[in-house]
Design an enzyme around this catalytic site. Sequence first.
Site, PDB file in Angstrom:
ATOM      1  N   HIS A  72       0.863  -1.185   0.000  1.00  0.00           N
ATOM      2  CA  HIS A  72       0.000   0.000   0.000  1.00  0.00           C
ATOM      3  C   HIS A  72       0.905   1.243   0.000  1.00  0.00           C
ATOM      4  O   HIS A  72       2.000   1.202   0.560  1.00  0.00           O
ATOM      5  CB  HIS A  72      -0.825  -0.066   1.291  1.00  0.00           C
ATOM      6  CG  HIS A  72      -1.919   0.949   1.429  1.00  0.00           C
ATOM      7  ND1 HIS A  72      -1.701   2.258   1.767  1.00  0.00           N
ATOM      8  CD2 HIS A  72      -3.264   0.813   1.312  1.00  0.00           C
ATOM      9  CE1 HIS A  72      -2.862   2.903   1.853  1.00  0.00           C
ATOM     10  NE2 HIS A  72      -3.822   2.045   1.581  1.00  0.00           N
ATOM     11  N   ASP A 100       2.709  -4.701   8.010  1.00  0.00           N
ATOM     12  CA  ASP A 100       1.501  -3.898   7.871  1.00  0.00           C
ATOM     13  C   ASP A 100       0.301  -4.842   7.949  1.00  0.00           C
ATOM     14  O   ASP A 100      -0.026  -5.533   6.990  1.00  0.00           O
ATOM     15  CB  ASP A 100       1.550  -3.156   6.526  1.00  0.00           C
ATOM     16  CG  ASP A 100       0.269  -2.382   6.252  1.00  0.00           C
ATOM     17  OD1 ASP A 100      -0.655  -2.415   7.081  1.00  0.00           O
ATOM     18  OD2 ASP A 100       0.204  -1.743   5.178  1.00  0.00           O
ATOM     19  N   GLN A 150      -4.919  -5.258   6.765  1.00  0.00           N
ATOM     20  CA  GLN A 150      -5.930  -6.141   6.175  1.00  0.00           C
ATOM     21  C   GLN A 150      -5.921  -7.523   6.821  1.00  0.00           C
ATOM     22  O   GLN A 150      -6.706  -8.384   6.429  1.00  0.00           O
ATOM     23  CB  GLN A 150      -5.701  -6.297   4.660  1.00  0.00           C
ATOM     24  CG  GLN A 150      -5.796  -5.025   3.868  1.00  0.00           C
ATOM     25  CD  GLN A 150      -7.206  -4.420   3.826  1.00  0.00           C
ATOM     26  OE1 GLN A 150      -8.190  -5.045   4.237  1.00  0.00           O
ATOM     27  NE2 GLN A 150      -7.305  -3.207   3.340  1.00  0.00           N
ATOM     28  N   LYS A 179     -10.738  -0.388   9.915  1.00  0.00           N
ATOM     29  CA  LYS A 179     -10.964  -1.562   9.073  1.00  0.00           C
ATOM     30  C   LYS A 179     -11.349  -2.789   9.895  1.00  0.00           C
ATOM     31  O   LYS A 179     -11.685  -3.827   9.355  1.00  0.00           O
ATOM     32  CB  LYS A 179      -9.726  -1.855   8.222  1.00  0.00           C
ATOM     33  CG  LYS A 179      -9.501  -0.761   7.178  1.00  0.00           C
ATOM     34  CD  LYS A 179      -8.351  -1.027   6.273  1.00  0.00           C
ATOM     35  CE  LYS A 179      -8.101   0.210   5.417  1.00  0.00           C
ATOM     36  NZ  LYS A 179      -6.913   0.091   4.593  1.00  0.00           N
ATOM     37  N   CYS A 207      -4.720   2.567  -3.728  1.00  0.00           N
ATOM     38  CA  CYS A 207      -3.526   2.992  -2.979  1.00  0.00           C
ATOM     39  C   CYS A 207      -2.351   2.045  -3.188  1.00  0.00           C
ATOM     40  O   CYS A 207      -1.532   1.864  -2.270  1.00  0.00           O
ATOM     41  CB  CYS A 207      -3.812   3.126  -1.485  1.00  0.00           C
ATOM     42  SG  CYS A 207      -4.970   4.421  -1.087  1.00  0.00           S
TER      43      CYS A 207
HETATM   44  C1  LIG Z   1      -5.877   0.794   4.530  1.00  0.00           C
HETATM   45  C2  LIG Z   1      -4.487   0.329   4.513  1.00  0.00           C
HETATM   46  C3  LIG Z   1      -3.459   1.111   5.014  1.00  0.00           C
HETATM   47  C4  LIG Z   1      -3.661   2.494   5.522  1.00  0.00           C
HETATM   48  O1  LIG Z   1      -4.630   2.612   6.508  1.00  0.00           O
HETATM   49  P1  LIG Z   1      -5.020   4.080   6.990  1.00  0.00           P
HETATM   50  O2  LIG Z   1      -6.134   3.872   7.924  1.00  0.00           O
HETATM   51  O3  LIG Z   1      -5.448   4.826   5.751  1.00  0.00           O
HETATM   52  O4  LIG Z   1      -3.812   4.671   7.574  1.00  0.00           O
HETATM   53  C5  LIG Z   1      -2.185   0.600   4.988  1.00  0.00           C
HETATM   54  N1  LIG Z   1      -1.936  -0.624   4.510  1.00  0.00           N
HETATM   55  C6  LIG Z   1      -2.907  -1.411   4.036  1.00  0.00           C
HETATM   56  C7  LIG Z   1      -2.566  -2.787   3.541  1.00  0.00           C
HETATM   57  C8  LIG Z   1      -4.211  -0.957   4.017  1.00  0.00           C
HETATM   58  O5  LIG Z   1      -5.167  -1.742   3.517  1.00  0.00           O
END
Ligand SMILES: *Cc1c(COP(=O)(O)O)cnc(C)c1O
Length: 440
Positions: free
Chosen positions: A156, A234, A237, A260, A398
Amino acid sequence: MSNIAIAEQSLKPSKQEGKQEGKQEERLAEDFPLAQLREAFPALRQKNEQGAAIVYFDSAASALKPREVIDALADFYATDYANVHRSAHWLAERSTERYEGAREAVRQHLGAAKACEIVFTRNATEAINLVANCWGDLLARDCRRKPALAISMMEHHSNLVPWQRLAARCDSELLVIPINDAGEIDSEAYENLLKTNDVALVALAHVSNVLGTKNPIAELVATAHRHDTLVLVDGSQAVPHAPVDVRALDADFYVFTGHKVFAPSGIGVLYGKEQLLEAMPPWQYGGEMVERVSFRQASWNSLPWKFEAGTPPIAQAVGLDAALKFVRRIGIEAIEKHEQRLGEGMQQRLQGIEGLTLLGVARARAPIFSFALDGLNAFDLATLLDKQGFCCRAGFHCAEPLVRHYGLSGCLRVALALYNSEQECEAFVEALAKARTMLA
Ligand SMILES: *Cc1c(COP(=O)(O)O)cnc(C)c1O
């Protein structure tokens, strides 16, 4: 309240009944209290302007909120709310307890050793920027070494641009780990890259927000550690879809974003190993992050408050606590099973459509599907589907370099969550066929 009460009663799968042979799959579907769960999400009762019932397929962008999270926020503002840590009065004490209680809930949810390893941020993006800045300060100090940084091809923008900037700051390089045709990290190329370069840190998605690929993080971390490379994961998800144990993964840093995983927007989490966070200087300065202050200098508060300058997202943290409780009550394993079934069905349906190119067919995956259809414009498709109630997303999601890697300048994404149903997936594929004939 009544909806929640119903949901609470039926959320516990009845274990004794599930053992009949051959009935395994059906039982699973019945065991998951989908109808009651859907009741818990007020947003799902809506219809769009055309009168079509909402089908929410955009949970990878942000998840809908269950009633109990909404209520927890309102209740908190109505009762325990005050600023945290600062004041001597009883209300501030209660508010502080709720805020620090949320930190403890996150610690448990991630399996971290200590609450001081959990830092609250605004979102995942801020958590990654915090590491890129503060750990980056340590790295930049030793610029003669010019160690490289690495990311995978599926990151992302939030897990790409901060590292791009840090590499530039260190006059170093950002290396990119390739993916195979299935959309999985090429583990041989990964190991090779770590072997042949001095890589200080590698930043990897646990689950890709475009391909749905679930990366074998424990393995990737072990490989990195063999080469003295730190790993930031990260988990934005992953946390909504699967159990996470940061200690089992041995991740050095692990981040996720609250909105999320059914929590309010405005809260994110950084987990970091204590000794790493301890060594890192702060990045934002002001109230709360200091210990002693004079006009000439200041000293820093201890972990985790050293990284939480100013009034933190108090209510959002309380909302995150409620969201994690909600997830735990249903059981993340039950969620994973439901989504796996749903995802497999969706993948089969999509792959049965002629002219549809699915981005990423990894064996281990979350129910996130991005695809192109016949060279049709993804935005046009999304607009037509929207009229029929389907909320999905079109574009780069993104992750522009990744989508371009597939030779596309946009794709349509369907991202499922625990409240989605088989019928919704079926209806989607029909609507897609209709939209296609309309655009042809
Ligand atoms: C949504 C997302 C982000 C960023 O999340 P924010 O709430 O916009 O900071 C980073 N990495 C992944 C894989 C995402 O899906």
